[in-house]
Write an enzyme that holds these catalytic residues in place. Sequence first.
Site, PDB file in Angstrom:
ATOM      1  N   CYS A 146       0.798  -1.134   0.102  1.00  0.00           N
ATOM      2  CA  CYS A 146       0.007  -0.019  -0.034  1.00  0.00           C
ATOM      3  C   CYS A 146       0.945   1.404   0.103  1.00  0.00           C
ATOM      4  O   CYS A 146       0.395   2.358  -0.074  1.00  0.00           O
ATOM      5  CB  CYS A 146      -0.968   0.138   1.313  1.00  0.00           C
ATOM      6  SG  CYS A 146      -2.027  -1.476   1.181  1.00  0.00           S
TER       7      CYS A 146
ATOM      8  N   HIS B   9      -3.504   6.970   2.168  1.00  0.00           N
ATOM      9  CA  HIS B   9      -3.777   5.878   1.723  1.00  0.00           C
ATOM     10  C   HIS B   9      -5.274   5.304   2.345  1.00  0.00           C
ATOM     11  O   HIS B   9      -5.470   5.563   3.618  1.00  0.00           O
ATOM     12  CB  HIS B   9      -2.883   4.644   2.254  1.00  0.00           C
ATOM     13  CG  HIS B   9      -3.350   3.223   2.069  1.00  0.00           C
ATOM     14  ND1 HIS B   9      -3.806   2.889   0.702  1.00  0.00           N
ATOM     15  CD2 HIS B   9      -3.159   2.309   3.021  1.00  0.00           C
ATOM     16  CE1 HIS B   9      -3.799   1.481   1.013  1.00  0.00           C
ATOM     17  NE2 HIS B   9      -3.830   1.208   2.001  1.00  0.00           N
TER      18      HIS B   9
ATOM     19  N   ASN C 183     -10.127  -0.694   0.198  1.00  0.00           N
ATOM     20  CA  ASN C 183      -8.762  -0.338   0.048  1.00  0.00           C
ATOM     21  C   ASN C 183      -8.205  -1.289  -1.487  1.00  0.00           C
ATOM     22  O   ASN C 183      -8.187  -2.429  -1.183  1.00  0.00           O
ATOM     23  CB  ASN C 183      -8.018  -1.329   1.154  1.00  0.00           C
ATOM     24  CG  ASN C 183      -6.596  -1.244   1.397  1.00  0.00           C
ATOM     25  OD1 ASN C 183      -5.925  -0.834   0.348  1.00  0.00           O
ATOM     26  ND2 ASN C 183      -5.866  -1.353   2.552  1.00  0.00           N
TER      27      ASN C 183
HETATM   28  N1  ACO Z   1     -17.907  -8.757  10.119  1.00  0.00           N
HETATM   29  C1  ACO Z   1     -18.647  -8.814  11.538  1.00  0.00           C
HETATM   30  N2  ACO Z   1     -17.483  -8.961  12.526  1.00  0.00           N
HETATM   31  C2  ACO Z   1     -16.370  -9.201  12.053  1.00  0.00           C
HETATM   32  C3  ACO Z   1     -15.799  -8.936  11.200  1.00  0.00           C
HETATM   33  C4  ACO Z   1     -16.829  -8.775   9.905  1.00  0.00           C
HETATM   34  N3  ACO Z   1     -16.296  -8.578   9.008  1.00  0.00           N
HETATM   35  N4  ACO Z   1     -14.555  -8.955  11.114  1.00  0.00           N
HETATM   36  C5  ACO Z   1     -14.278  -9.252  12.446  1.00  0.00           C
HETATM   37  N5  ACO Z   1     -15.372  -9.257  13.140  1.00  0.00           N
HETATM   38  C6  ACO Z   1     -15.567  -9.596  14.697  1.00  0.00           C
HETATM   39  C7  ACO Z   1     -14.560 -10.331  15.257  1.00  0.00           C
HETATM   40  O1  ACO Z   1     -14.557 -11.524  14.868  1.00  0.00           O
HETATM   41  C8  ACO Z   1     -14.578  -9.864  16.777  1.00  0.00           C
HETATM   42  O2  ACO Z   1     -15.420 -10.712  17.358  1.00  0.00           O
HETATM   43  P1  ACO Z   1     -15.176 -11.325  18.654  1.00  0.00           P
HETATM   44  O3  ACO Z   1     -14.905 -10.042  19.779  1.00  0.00           O
HETATM   45  O4  ACO Z   1     -16.537 -12.047  18.827  1.00  0.00           O
HETATM   46  O5  ACO Z   1     -13.903 -12.185  18.344  1.00  0.00           O
HETATM   47  C9  ACO Z   1     -15.062  -8.445  16.535  1.00  0.00           C
HETATM   48  O6  ACO Z   1     -15.588  -8.407  15.306  1.00  0.00           O
HETATM   49  C10 ACO Z   1     -14.081  -7.357  16.740  1.00  0.00           C
HETATM   50  O7  ACO Z   1     -12.853  -7.754  15.855  1.00  0.00           O
HETATM   51  P2  ACO Z   1     -11.593  -6.725  15.928  1.00  0.00           P
HETATM   52  O8  ACO Z   1     -10.705  -7.381  15.025  1.00  0.00           O
HETATM   53  O9  ACO Z   1     -11.281  -6.119  17.487  1.00  0.00           O
HETATM   54  O10 ACO Z   1     -12.280  -5.502  14.841  1.00  0.00           O
HETATM   55  P3  ACO Z   1     -11.712  -4.141  14.785  1.00  0.00           P
HETATM   56  O11 ACO Z   1     -12.418  -2.941  15.530  1.00  0.00           O
HETATM   57  O12 ACO Z   1     -10.113  -4.060  15.352  1.00  0.00           O
HETATM   58  O13 ACO Z   1     -11.744  -3.878  13.238  1.00  0.00           O
HETATM   59  C11 ACO Z   1     -10.355  -4.113  11.201  1.00  0.00           C
HETATM   60  C12 ACO Z   1     -10.924  -4.769  12.312  1.00  0.00           C
HETATM   61  C13 ACO Z   1     -11.627  -3.472  10.404  1.00  0.00           C
HETATM   62  C14 ACO Z   1      -9.792  -5.185  10.482  1.00  0.00           C
HETATM   63  C15 ACO Z   1      -9.486  -3.034  11.766  1.00  0.00           C
HETATM   64  O14 ACO Z   1      -8.586  -3.719  12.633  1.00  0.00           O
HETATM   65  C16 ACO Z   1      -8.790  -2.393  10.821  1.00  0.00           C
HETATM   66  O15 ACO Z   1      -9.183  -1.583   9.934  1.00  0.00           O
HETATM   67  N6  ACO Z   1      -7.074  -2.651  10.720  1.00  0.00           N
HETATM   68  C17 ACO Z   1      -6.453  -2.187   9.769  1.00  0.00           C
HETATM   69  C18 ACO Z   1      -6.354  -3.117   8.541  1.00  0.00           C
HETATM   70  C19 ACO Z   1      -5.628  -2.446   7.362  1.00  0.00           C
HETATM   71  O16 ACO Z   1      -5.814  -1.491   7.036  1.00  0.00           O
HETATM   72  N7  ACO Z   1      -4.919  -3.394   6.537  1.00  0.00           N
HETATM   73  C20 ACO Z   1      -4.567  -2.975   5.467  1.00  0.00           C
HETATM   74  C21 ACO Z   1      -3.246  -2.236   5.295  1.00  0.00           C
HETATM   75  S1  ACO Z   1      -2.873  -1.760   3.838  1.00  0.00           S
HETATM   76  C22 ACO Z   1      -1.823  -2.884   3.095  1.00  0.00           C
HETATM   77  O17 ACO Z   1      -0.595  -2.955   2.921  1.00  0.00           O
HETATM   78  C23 ACO Z   1      -2.681  -3.878   2.040  1.00  0.00           C
END
Ligand code: ACO
Length: 333
Positions: A113, A256, A286
């Site tokens: 990214c 980004h 993304n």
């Molecule tokens: N739908 C419903 N529930 C979900 C989903 C989904 N799609 N995904 C996770 N959950 C659940 C989890 O299982 C968890 O449930 P639990 O508490 O029963 O275990 C709960 O939601 C909370 O999960 P978290 O992982 O704590 O959620 P968070 O608020 O951290 O959001 C997210 C997750 C959106 C992925 C966030 O961490 C994020 O945006 N991180 C950055 C990721 C990113 O930008 N990656 C790309 C980088 S760029 C590159 O180089 C490619």
Amino acid sequence: MQGGIALVASGSATPSQKLTNDQLGLRVDTSDAWIRSRTGIGERRVSTPEESLAALSAKAGSAALDMAGWDPATIDLVLLATSTPDDLFGSATQVQARLGAKNAVAFDLTAACSGFLFALITAAQYLRSGAMHRALVIGADQMSRWVDWDDRRSCVLFGDGAGALALQSTNFENDGLLGFKMKSDGSRGNCLNLVDNGDSMSLVEGIRYRKGKFLPIQMNGQEVYKFAVREVPAILDELLTLSEITPDSLDWLLLHQANKRILDAVADRFSIPYEKVLSNLFKYGNTSAGTIPIMLDEAVREGKIRRNHLIASSGFGAGLSWGASLFRWHGPD
Ligand code: ACO
């Protein structure tokens, strides 16, 4: 003496297939409400099996050349930032051929990214040194090919798209690239990977090898999130201080597009009003190396970004890698 660069024109291309959050909910246990509230994403684009990365990239590049009014034969460099090439040997030459940029050298640059920002800065060095005069920098990814569509923790985030930027050498006084910083930390790289994990095979008696086969994207979302909200403000702060530019003098913040919450956190850190934070996450999710140039192109074509506007940009992602740049938009003559 070192010269400068002008950011002359932009272009972008996205596949026409749209995948909404509700449609994703038919595949994995998720909901539109969860995805919107946690990420700001409403839908993403998915390439058909026939749509290649090279075709998407060439479409974006061609739109930038049209805006610039340049003959493709006048381009010296086609630099393609991608982590999802059609060909592991590189896809830039296929883009060059499709564009008819017959006098350009073309090669790929891989930095996930951060790829587009790293490519922009790399191309600028060739132009500033006087070795080249015109460059087309393209950021493009087809994340749909490598996402695990059964992993709800990551599949909701990604989409496909390409964006391009036409750059031209100028004199030093008119340099549009006011500053940049790039960083890498491989020791934290295991929170976001797309790794080769093929089977161990026998070649002949006593010689073994591993047959190439990539696993889908694996991501520790929380670690990536923490990395982004810590490092992006830090590198922007470093760059603004070094360049003696205050956040209130920025016209736009162009980050980004990974997650709306990350965009808001960075804006809050610098007290930048949300109206100055460019975002099209809702439509595309993304698109990895595609996000910054697609967003730039849309803002230019909507008349938001205008000549001499000052833009702070930051890319971040797998590697880990991250970077920031400060530039002024020039536009076509
Ligand atoms: N739908 C419903 N529930 C979900 C989903 C989904 N799609 N995904 C996770 N959950 C659940 C989890 O299982 C968890 O449930 P639990 O508490 O029963 O275990 C709960 O939601 C909370 O999960 P978290 O992982 O704590 O959620 P968070 O608020 O951290 O959001 C997210 C997750 C959106 C992925 C966030 O961490 C994020 O945006 N991180 C950055 C990721 C990113 O930008 N990656 C790309 C980088 S760029 C590159 O180089 C490619």
